[in-house]
Design a protein around this motif. Structure first.
Motif, PDB file in Angstrom:
ATOM      1  N   ASP A 189     -10.195   5.321  24.477  1.00 48.72           N
ATOM      2  CA  ASP A 189      -9.453   3.934  24.216  1.00 48.72           C
ATOM      3  C   ASP A 189      -9.997   2.819  25.360  1.00 48.72           C
ATOM      4  O   ASP A 189     -10.343   3.214  25.991  1.00 48.72           O
ATOM      5  CB  ASP A 189      -8.007   4.177  24.324  1.00 48.72           C
ATOM      6  N   ALA A 190      -9.697   1.974  24.453  1.00 47.03           N
ATOM      7  CA  ALA A 190     -10.408   0.585  25.243  1.00 47.03           C
ATOM      8  C   ALA A 190      -8.241   0.012  26.072  1.00 47.03           C
ATOM      9  O   ALA A 190      -7.883  -0.499  24.909  1.00 47.03           O
ATOM     10  CB  ALA A 190     -11.167  -0.123  24.237  1.00 47.03           C
TER      11      ALA A 190
ATOM     12  N   ALA B  85     -13.270  -6.638  17.092  1.00 50.19           N
ATOM     13  CA  ALA B  85     -14.470  -6.791  16.245  1.00 50.19           C
ATOM     14  C   ALA B  85     -14.491  -5.617  15.440  1.00 50.19           C
ATOM     15  O   ALA B  85     -14.765  -4.971  14.095  1.00 50.19           O
ATOM     16  CB  ALA B  85     -15.143  -7.503  16.080  1.00 50.19           C
ATOM     17  N   ASP B  86     -14.136  -4.491  16.010  1.00 57.42           N
ATOM     18  CA  ASP B  86     -14.138  -2.635  15.422  1.00 57.42           C
ATOM     19  C   ASP B  86     -13.014  -2.535  14.070  1.00 57.42           C
ATOM     20  O   ASP B  86     -11.808  -3.343  14.690  1.00 57.42           O
ATOM     21  CB  ASP B  86     -14.812  -2.444  16.475  1.00 57.42           C
ATOM     22  N   ASP B  87     -13.495  -1.117  13.696  1.00 53.06           N
ATOM     23  CA  ASP B  87     -12.602  -0.844  13.267  1.00 53.06           C
ATOM     24  C   ASP B  87     -11.100   0.119  13.763  1.00 53.06           C
ATOM     25  O   ASP B  87     -11.063   0.937  12.817  1.00 53.06           O
ATOM     26  CB  ASP B  87     -12.740  -0.380  11.554  1.00 53.06           C
ATOM     27  N   ALA B  88     -11.268   0.468  14.937  1.00 58.23           N
ATOM     28  CA  ALA B  88     -10.785   0.940  15.793  1.00 58.23           C
ATOM     29  C   ALA B  88      -9.279   0.550  15.525  1.00 58.23           C
ATOM     30  O   ALA B  88      -9.623  -1.123  15.879  1.00 58.23           O
ATOM     31  CB  ALA B  88     -10.423   1.128  16.927  1.00 58.23           C
ATOM     32  N   PRO B  89      -7.867   2.213  15.777  1.00 63.46           N
ATOM     33  CA  PRO B  89      -6.707   0.921  15.703  1.00 63.46           C
ATOM     34  C   PRO B  89      -6.447   0.462  16.901  1.00 63.46           C
ATOM     35  O   PRO B  89      -7.339   0.156  17.525  1.00 63.46           O
ATOM     36  CB  PRO B  89      -6.620   2.139  15.460  1.00 63.46           C
TER      37      PRO B  89
ATOM     38  N   GLU C   2      -3.276  -0.967  19.251  1.00 62.19           N
ATOM     39  CA  GLU C   2      -1.598  -0.399  19.314  1.00 62.19           C
ATOM     40  C   GLU C   2      -1.318  -2.214  20.646  1.00 62.19           C
ATOM     41  O   GLU C   2      -1.768  -2.222  21.791  1.00 62.19           O
ATOM     42  CB  GLU C   2      -1.595   0.376  20.004  1.00 62.19           C
ATOM     43  N   PRO C   3      -0.218  -2.195  20.166  1.00 62.78           N
ATOM     44  CA  PRO C   3       0.163  -3.285  20.744  1.00 62.78           C
ATOM     45  C   PRO C   3       0.662  -2.953  22.311  1.00 62.78           C
ATOM     46  O   PRO C   3       0.373  -4.033  22.717  1.00 62.78           O
ATOM     47  CB  PRO C   3       1.168  -4.444  19.836  1.00 62.78           C
ATOM     48  N   THR C   4       1.287  -2.113  22.110  1.00 62.68           N
ATOM     49  CA  THR C   4       1.727  -1.809  22.911  1.00 62.68           C
ATOM     50  C   THR C   4       1.776  -0.570  23.046  1.00 62.68           C
ATOM     51  O   THR C   4       1.470   0.293  22.024  1.00 62.68           O
ATOM     52  CB  THR C   4       3.231  -1.986  23.968  1.00 62.68           C
ATOM     53  N   PRO C   5       1.294   0.689  24.389  1.00 64.11           N
ATOM     54  CA  PRO C   5       1.035   2.383  23.626  1.00 64.11           C
ATOM     55  C   PRO C   5       2.526   2.758  23.373  1.00 64.11           C
ATOM     56  O   PRO C   5       3.759   1.979  23.783  1.00 64.11           O
ATOM     57  CB  PRO C   5       1.045   2.560  25.298  1.00 64.11           C
ATOM     58  N   PRO C   6       2.878   3.717  22.203  1.00 66.31           N
ATOM     59  CA  PRO C   6       4.099   4.637  21.722  1.00 66.31           C
ATOM     60  C   PRO C   6       4.838   4.811  22.513  1.00 66.31           C
ATOM     61  O   PRO C   6       4.736   5.332  24.180  1.00 66.31           O
ATOM     62  CB  PRO C   6       3.232   5.251  20.920  1.00 66.31           C
TER      63      PRO C   6
ATOM     64  N   HIS D  23      -7.984   0.829  20.375  1.00 70.54           N
ATOM     65  CA  HIS D  23      -7.337  -0.192  21.209  1.00 70.54           C
ATOM     66  C   HIS D  23      -6.297  -0.034  22.237  1.00 70.54           C
ATOM     67  O   HIS D  23      -4.975   0.113  21.326  1.00 70.54           O
ATOM     68  CB  HIS D  23      -8.282  -1.445  20.954  1.00 70.54           C
ATOM     69  N   ILE D  24      -5.502   0.027  23.380  1.00 69.24           N
ATOM     70  CA  ILE D  24      -4.242  -0.405  23.740  1.00 69.24           C
ATOM     71  C   ILE D  24      -3.835  -1.632  24.475  1.00 69.24           C
ATOM     72  O   ILE D  24      -5.139  -2.384  25.205  1.00 69.24           O
ATOM     73  CB  ILE D  24      -4.138   1.221  24.695  1.00 69.24           C
TER      74      ILE D  24
END
Length: 128
Positions: free
Chosen positions: A23-24, A118-122, A124-128, A105-106
């Motif tokens: 993840d990023a 700019a990629d299509d990876a999901p 998350e504004p904040t982690p679940p 992205h997290i």
């Protein structure tokens, strides 16, 4: 087996098995620490071998997490919550091919204002 090292080679890593999808992290701590975005993969401790561990220096960034870096060249290496069975290893350490792709992205709500994702990876504004 996946191998890699810091910039100067004082710290080398080997991971047995496939690398989990990374993840990023875009949080302000990771951005300040890494210089931009922290991309890492969570590796089970028993699958990781670190050579040159004496060169690893640790910064306690929160009560539950420490961050490892090379004391010689300054490369960021690990995000380590000691209570967990795994630790995050910097994707930038690994030699190609890694045979994995970014999963998500997290902390995107905290990302820098100087770039776009700019990629299509999901995201998350904040982690679940």
């Amino acid at each position: 087996m996946h191998k890699g090292s810091c910039l100067c080679g004082a710290v080398r890593v080997e991971v047995r098995g496939d690398l989990p999808r990374p993840d990023a992290c875009h949080c302000s701590q990771c951005r300040r620490w890494s210089g931009h975005v922290w991309a890492s993969t969570d590796v089970k401790r028993e699958n990781l071998t670190v050579y040159g561990a004496e060169a690893v220096h640790w910064f306690q960034s929160s009560p539950k997490v420490r961050r490892g870096f090379c004391g010689t060249c300054g490369s960021v290496l690990f995000w380590d919550p000691p209570a967990r069975a795994s630790l995050a290893v910097a994707m930038g350490l690994f030699d190609k091919p890694t045979r994995t792709r970014l999963e998500k992205h997290i902390f995107t709500a905290d990302k820098g204002d100087y770039y776009d994702i700019a990629d299509d990876a999901p995201q998350e504004p904040t982690p679940p």
